[in-house]
Design a protein around this motif. Structure first.
Motif, PDB file in Angstrom:
ATOM      1  N   ALA A   1     -24.323   4.280 104.434  1.00 56.80           N
ATOM      2  CA  ALA A   1     -23.094   4.739 104.211  1.00 56.80           C
ATOM      3  C   ALA A   1     -22.878   5.789 105.396  1.00 56.80           C
ATOM      4  O   ALA A   1     -21.422   5.859 105.679  1.00 56.80           O
ATOM      5  N   VAL A   2     -23.496   6.611 105.357  1.00 60.87           N
ATOM      6  CA  VAL A   2     -23.592   7.590 106.813  1.00 60.87           C
ATOM      7  C   VAL A   2     -23.586   7.234 108.104  1.00 60.87           C
ATOM      8  O   VAL A   2     -22.761   7.688 108.512  1.00 60.87           O
ATOM      9  N   MET A   3     -24.037   5.696 108.757  1.00 55.29           N
ATOM     10  CA  MET A   3     -24.061   5.044 109.677  1.00 55.29           C
ATOM     11  C   MET A   3     -22.772   4.520 109.804  1.00 55.29           C
ATOM     12  O   MET A   3     -21.855   4.952 110.782  1.00 55.29           O
ATOM     13  N   CYS A   4     -21.802   3.796 109.108  1.00 57.25           N
ATOM     14  CA  CYS A   4     -20.700   3.611 108.864  1.00 57.25           C
ATOM     15  C   CYS A   4     -19.650   5.032 109.051  1.00 57.25           C
ATOM     16  O   CYS A   4     -19.032   4.708 109.665  1.00 57.25           O
ATOM     17  N   ALA A   5     -20.354   6.058 108.607  1.00 55.16           N
ATOM     18  CA  ALA A   5     -19.161   6.975 107.717  1.00 55.16           C
ATOM     19  C   ALA A   5     -18.970   7.091 110.175  1.00 55.16           C
ATOM     20  O   ALA A   5     -17.954   7.719 110.354  1.00 55.16           O
ATOM     21  N   LEU A   6     -20.475   7.903 110.170  1.00 58.12           N
ATOM     22  CA  LEU A   6     -20.639   7.972 112.166  1.00 58.12           C
ATOM     23  C   LEU A   6     -19.565   7.201 112.681  1.00 58.12           C
ATOM     24  O   LEU A   6     -18.724   7.669 114.143  1.00 58.12           O
ATOM     25  N   LYS A   7     -19.562   6.216 112.268  1.00 54.71           N
ATOM     26  CA  LYS A   7     -18.749   4.709 113.664  1.00 54.71           C
ATOM     27  C   LYS A   7     -17.679   5.017 113.390  1.00 54.71           C
ATOM     28  O   LYS A   7     -16.360   4.743 114.403  1.00 54.71           O
ATOM     29  N   ALA A   8     -16.983   5.349 111.976  1.00 54.11           N
ATOM     30  CA  ALA A   8     -15.268   5.714 111.784  1.00 54.11           C
ATOM     31  C   ALA A   8     -14.820   6.836 112.303  1.00 54.11           C
ATOM     32  O   ALA A   8     -13.542   7.420 112.452  1.00 54.11           O
ATOM     33  N   LEU A   9     -15.749   7.799 112.574  1.00 53.31           N
ATOM     34  CA  LEU A   9     -15.636   8.763 113.312  1.00 53.31           C
ATOM     35  C   LEU A   9     -14.834   8.655 114.435  1.00 53.31           C
ATOM     36  O   LEU A   9     -14.957   8.314 115.549  1.00 53.31           O
ATOM     37  N   SER A  10     -13.928   9.413 114.983  1.00 49.88           N
ATOM     38  CA  SER A  10     -13.386   9.980 115.805  1.00 49.88           C
ATOM     39  C   SER A  10     -13.385  10.647 117.051  1.00 49.88           C
ATOM     40  O   SER A  10     -14.471  11.668 116.556  1.00 49.88           O
ATOM     41  N   PRO A  11     -13.539  10.616 118.096  1.00 50.21           N
ATOM     42  CA  PRO A  11     -14.627  11.830 119.046  1.00 50.21           C
ATOM     43  C   PRO A  11     -13.984  13.432 118.846  1.00 50.21           C
ATOM     44  O   PRO A  11     -14.942  14.168 118.375  1.00 50.21           O
ATOM     45  N   ARG A  12     -12.874  13.182 117.958  1.00 48.50           N
ATOM     46  CA  ARG A  12     -13.150  15.017 117.906  1.00 48.50           C
ATOM     47  C   ARG A  12     -13.743  15.271 116.134  1.00 48.50           C
ATOM     48  O   ARG A  12     -14.090  16.405 116.416  1.00 48.50           O
ATOM     49  N   GLU A  13     -13.556  14.586 115.564  1.00 56.51           N
ATOM     50  CA  GLU A  13     -14.620  14.558 114.236  1.00 56.51           C
ATOM     51  C   GLU A  13     -15.520  14.739 114.658  1.00 56.51           C
ATOM     52  O   GLU A  13     -16.521  15.913 113.591  1.00 56.51           O
TER      53      GLU A  13
ATOM     54  N   ARG B   1     -17.904  28.536 112.338  1.00 60.10           N
ATOM     55  CA  ARG B   1     -16.238  28.907 111.179  1.00 60.10           C
ATOM     56  C   ARG B   1     -15.468  28.244 111.785  1.00 60.10           C
ATOM     57  O   ARG B   1     -15.803  27.769 113.003  1.00 60.10           O
ATOM     58  N   ASN B   2     -14.810  27.555 111.019  1.00 55.96           N
ATOM     59  CA  ASN B   2     -13.242  26.734 111.265  1.00 55.96           C
ATOM     60  C   ASN B   2     -12.837  27.744 113.353  1.00 55.96           C
ATOM     61  O   ASN B   2     -12.388  26.994 113.269  1.00 55.96           O
ATOM     62  N   LYS B   3     -12.909  29.015 112.550  1.00 55.55           N
ATOM     63  CA  LYS B   3     -11.757  29.998 113.265  1.00 55.55           C
ATOM     64  C   LYS B   3     -12.552  30.047 114.661  1.00 55.55           C
ATOM     65  O   LYS B   3     -11.963  29.267 115.923  1.00 55.55           O
ATOM     66  N   GLU B   4     -13.792  29.342 114.470  1.00 52.33           N
ATOM     67  CA  GLU B   4     -15.011  29.511 115.813  1.00 52.33           C
ATOM     68  C   GLU B   4     -14.701  28.399 116.906  1.00 52.33           C
ATOM     69  O   GLU B   4     -14.548  27.748 117.638  1.00 52.33           O
TER      70      GLU B   4
ATOM     71  N   GLY C   1      -9.435  24.933 121.554  1.00 54.35           N
ATOM     72  CA  GLY C   1      -8.136  25.299 121.446  1.00 54.35           C
ATOM     73  C   GLY C   1      -7.032  24.548 120.625  1.00 54.35           C
ATOM     74  O   GLY C   1      -5.376  24.044 121.134  1.00 54.35           O
ATOM     75  N   ILE C   2      -7.866  24.485 119.143  1.00 57.67           N
ATOM     76  CA  ILE C   2      -6.695  24.435 118.414  1.00 57.67           C
ATOM     77  C   ILE C   2      -6.728  24.898 116.893  1.00 57.67           C
ATOM     78  O   ILE C   2      -7.704  26.276 117.653  1.00 57.67           O
ATOM     79  N   SER C   3      -6.044  25.190 116.203  1.00 56.54           N
ATOM     80  CA  SER C   3      -5.985  26.120 114.790  1.00 56.54           C
ATOM     81  C   SER C   3      -7.272  25.557 114.280  1.00 56.54           C
ATOM     82  O   SER C   3      -7.556  25.028 114.324  1.00 56.54           O
ATOM     83  N   GLN C   4      -7.617  27.170 113.235  1.00 59.20           N
ATOM     84  CA  GLN C   4      -8.853  26.681 112.510  1.00 59.20           C
ATOM     85  C   GLN C   4      -8.168  25.867 111.483  1.00 59.20           C
ATOM     86  O   GLN C   4      -8.713  24.872 110.930  1.00 59.20           O
ATOM     87  N   HIS C   5      -6.856  25.397 111.197  1.00 61.81           N
ATOM     88  CA  HIS C   5      -6.154  24.881 109.694  1.00 61.81           C
ATOM     89  C   HIS C   5      -6.593  22.719 109.957  1.00 61.81           C
ATOM     90  O   HIS C   5      -6.810  22.775 109.264  1.00 61.81           O
ATOM     91  N   THR C   6      -6.122  23.576 111.802  1.00 59.96           N
ATOM     92  CA  THR C   6      -6.730  21.214 112.495  1.00 59.96           C
ATOM     93  C   THR C   6      -8.087  21.103 111.899  1.00 59.96           C
ATOM     94  O   THR C   6      -8.440  20.528 111.730  1.00 59.96           O
ATOM     95  N   VAL C   7      -8.719  22.457 111.732  1.00 61.41           N
ATOM     96  CA  VAL C   7     -10.360  21.830 112.052  1.00 61.41           C
ATOM     97  C   VAL C   7     -10.711  21.364 110.558  1.00 61.41           C
ATOM     98  O   VAL C   7     -11.545  20.450 110.203  1.00 61.41           O
ATOM     99  N   GLY C   8      -9.713  22.247 109.359  1.00 60.43           N
ATOM    100  CA  GLY C   8     -10.077  22.222 108.266  1.00 60.43           C
ATOM    101  C   GLY C   8      -9.384  20.478 107.964  1.00 60.43           C
ATOM    102  O   GLY C   8     -10.266  19.585 107.153  1.00 60.43           O
ATOM    103  N   SER C   9      -8.391  20.501 108.335  1.00 57.56           N
ATOM    104  CA  SER C   9      -7.840  18.597 108.693  1.00 57.56           C
ATOM    105  C   SER C   9      -8.764  17.594 108.844  1.00 57.56           C
ATOM    106  O   SER C   9      -9.414  16.759 108.134  1.00 57.56           O
ATOM    107  N   HIS C  10      -9.394  18.029 109.807  1.00 49.15           N
ATOM    108  CA  HIS C  10     -10.536  17.292 110.697  1.00 49.15           C
ATOM    109  C   HIS C  10     -11.626  16.659 109.395  1.00 49.15           C
ATOM    110  O   HIS C  10     -12.009  15.816 109.507  1.00 49.15           O
ATOM    111  N   LEU C  11     -11.940  18.073 108.625  1.00 48.36           N
ATOM    112  CA  LEU C  11     -13.864  18.408 108.370  1.00 48.36           C
ATOM    113  C   LEU C  11     -12.922  17.499 107.165  1.00 48.36           C
ATOM    114  O   LEU C  11     -14.277  17.034 106.519  1.00 48.36           O
ATOM    115  N   ARG C  12     -11.747  17.060 106.346  1.00 48.83           N
ATOM    116  CA  ARG C  12     -11.507  16.635 105.308  1.00 48.83           C
ATOM    117  C   ARG C  12     -10.821  15.424 105.588  1.00 48.83           C
ATOM    118  O   ARG C  12     -11.424  14.459 104.756  1.00 48.83           O
TER     119      ARG C  12
END
Length: 105
Positions: free
Chosen positions: A34-46, A58-61, A67-78
Motif C-alpha cells: 500500500a505504501v509503494m502504491c502511495a509513493l507512486k501516486a505522490l507528486s514531485p512536490r508531495e 516544521r511546516n513553516k521551515e 517558497g510556499i506558505s506553511q498552510h500550503t505545506v499542510g494541504s500537501h501533507l493532508r
C-alpha cells in the motif's frame, strides 16, 4: 519488481500499539504494498514535502525552503495522508521512512 495497486487497501494494514504522550494508541499502518502504491501516486512536490518532514522540519521551515506558505505545506501533507492511508506525521514516518530513503527523485 512490479506492484499492483488496488483502490481498496482495507486489508493491507498492520495494526500496532504506539505509546505517545504517555498514552497507548492503536495505529493502523499501511503495509509495504500500500505504501509503494502511495509513493507512486505522490507528486514531485508531495515527495519533497515528505522528505523534508521526515528530516524533522516544521511546516513553516518547509514552506520557506520551497517558497510556499506553511498552510500550503499542510494541504500537501493532508493529500499525502489520504494517499498513504495514514493520519499523522508519526504514522507517515513509520510508513515511508524505509522506502523514501531508497527512492531517487
Amino acid at each position: 519488481m512490479t506492484i499492483s495497486c488496488s483502490p481498496d487497501r482495507s486489508q493491507n494494514a498492520l495494526t500496532i500499539l504506539l505509546l505517545a504522550d504517555g498514552q497507548l494508541n492503536v495505529v493502523e499502518i499501511p503495509l509495504i504494498r500500500a505504501v509503494m502504491c502511495a509513493l507512486k501516486a505522490l507528486s514531485p512536490r508531495e515527495m519533497q514535502i515528505v522528505r523534508s518532514t521526515l528530516k524533522g522540519r516544521r511546516n513553516k521551515e518547509i514552506g520557506a525552503e520551497l517558497g510556499i506558505s506553511q498552510h500550503t505545506v499542510g494541504s500537501h501533507l493532508r493529500r499525502v495522508y489520504l494517499k498513504a492511508g495514514v493520519r499523522s506525521k508519526i504514522e507517515m514516518a513509520i510508513a515511508f521512512l524505509p522506502l523514501v530513503s531508497r527512492r531517487t527523485t
